[in-house]
Design a protein around this motif. Structure first.
Motif, PDB file in Angstrom:
ATOM      1  N   ARG A 203      48.023  56.776  27.557  1.00  0.00           N
ATOM      2  CA  ARG A 203      48.401  55.671  28.441  1.00  0.00           C
ATOM      3  C   ARG A 203      48.160  56.127  29.874  1.00  0.00           C
ATOM      4  NH1 ARG A 203      52.762  54.786  31.515  1.00  0.00           N
ATOM      5  NH2 ARG A 203      53.976  56.447  30.498  1.00  0.00           N
TER       6      ARG A 203
ATOM      7  N   ASP B  93      52.089  60.090  23.637  1.00  0.00           N
ATOM      8  CA  ASP B  93      53.396  60.296  23.024  1.00  0.00           C
ATOM      9  C   ASP B  93      53.290  61.187  21.796  1.00  0.00           C
ATOM     10  OD1 ASP B  93      56.091  60.053  22.576  1.00  0.00           O
ATOM     11  OD2 ASP B  93      55.897  58.201  21.407  1.00  0.00           O
ATOM     12  N   THR B  94      53.796  62.404  21.913  1.00  0.00           N
ATOM     13  CA  THR B  94      53.900  63.329  20.794  1.00  0.00           C
ATOM     14  C   THR B  94      54.936  64.377  21.158  1.00  0.00           C
ATOM     15  OG1 THR B  94      52.750  65.008  19.461  1.00  0.00           O
ATOM     16  CG2 THR B  94      51.976  64.694  21.698  1.00  0.00           C
TER      17      THR B  94
ATOM     18  N   SER C   3      51.205  65.518  27.147  1.00  0.00           N
ATOM     19  CA  SER C   3      52.072  64.892  26.157  1.00  0.00           C
ATOM     20  C   SER C   3      53.484  64.752  26.688  1.00  0.00           C
ATOM     21  CB  SER C   3      52.086  65.726  24.873  1.00  0.00           C
ATOM     22  OG  SER C   3      52.773  66.943  25.083  1.00  0.00           O
ATOM     23  N   SER C   4      54.215  63.824  26.107  1.00  0.00           N
ATOM     24  CA  SER C   4      55.627  63.681  26.457  1.00  0.00           C
ATOM     25  C   SER C   4      56.391  64.938  26.065  1.00  0.00           C
ATOM     26  CB  SER C   4      56.211  62.453  25.755  1.00  0.00           C
ATOM     27  OG  SER C   4      55.996  62.540  24.337  1.00  0.00           O
TER      28      SER C   4
END
Length: 292
Positions: free
Chosen positions: A73, A108-109, A129-130
């Motif tokens: 994103r 998102d991971t 990544s998150s």
């Protein structure tokens, strides 16, 4: 590692599709001199065009493939303090490294993961990544970002593309020489090329491609040390060491594929396995930073 894997996988797929398509269209026949042998000069030119073409197409698709595969994103306008910090850190590091501001994104991971890719230094993508944002301190995350910015500033993807184009050229050239030889000597095809030629070429291209990938892997391992040094320069040596140490402590065994995306793959091989590692073990990279 993810950017390298995506690049290599795309490259192999493109080469195979182009090889089969050109064979079905009969273009390969121009390499056969009056049905009695290969025109080596034409074959070398053909191999170079096809080899570098596949590599350049892979490079052009690298950012698109990474976005789609990782579900990135893009951040257009920061929505919270973390995203604002991320944008400002990348902007500051890009300016210090002498490159244009890259696209910045989050995927998102829960795994700590990041990557940078793009066809040009001034048209790149940096994504994290998150899990990395939540699992590392700001100083450690900054070092990871510096590592990725260094990959972009060093032009690693472009250099990788040129190296891949060279090895592609020799893989295509040698696979067709092998296919021609087997078609003539084993299957006794006297003029043109029979079905055995295409089958042998595809098999030889796959085998030689695996062997040639060791050259690309060596280059990738070498460039990781340089990117680590770049990350240390942009964020501080202790911050870079801290990021690598945190990854080693969190994953004392072989690191998962997802984590290896930003150039950290842990101790993933010994002996022959090491030849196919895209990244040096964490211990070696930490030792190299401490020795600076």
């Amino acid at each position: 590692m993810k950017r390298i894997f995506l690049f290599l996988a795309t490259n192999v797929a493109i080469l195979l599709v182009l090889s089969v398509t050109l064979r079905l269209l009969g273009i390969d026949s121009i390499l056969d001199t009056q049905g009695v042998g290969l025109d080596m000069n034409s074959l070398l030119v053909f191999s170079a065009v096809l080899g570098f073409g596949g590599s350049l197409i892979s490079l052009a698709l690298s950012k698109f493939m990474a976005k789609r595969t990782m579900g990135v994103r893009l951040i257009d306008q920061p929505r919270n303090a973390t995203e604002n910090w991320l944008m400002e850190t990348v902007r500051r590091q890009a300016q210090a490294a002498g490159i244009d501001m890259p696209e910045v994104g989050i995927f998102d991971t829960p795994e700590m993961n990041a990557f940078a890719t793009g066809a040009r230094r001034n048209n790149a993508l940096v994504a994290v990544s998150s899990g990395l944002l939540n699992g590392m301190t700001r100083h450690e995350a900054e070092a990871v970002l510096g590592h990725e910015i260094s990959h972009v500033a060093n032009g690693d993807m472009v250099t990788l593309t040129l190296i891949q184009g060279v090895v592609n050229t020799f893989v295509i050239f040698l696979s067709r020489v092998i296919g021609h030889t087997i078609d003539r000597m084993v299957f006794k095809t006297e003029r043109g090329h029979g079905p055995a030629f295409l089958i042998t070429v595809i098999i030889a291209q796959l085998v030689l491609g695996i062997l040639a990938s060791m050259i690309v892997m060596w280059f990738s391992r070498h460039r990781e040390f340089r990117a680590d040094a770049g990350g240390a320069h942009l964020a501080g040596r202790e911050a870079m060491i801290g990021a690598l140490e945190r990854l080693r402590q969190k994953h004392p065994g072989p690191l998962p594929e997802q984590m290896a995306a930003f150039g950290i793959s842990g101790s993933l091989g010994h002996g022959l396995k090491r030849l196919f590692m895209t990244h040096p073990p964490l211990e070696e990279r930490i030792a190299a930073l401490r020795a600076q």
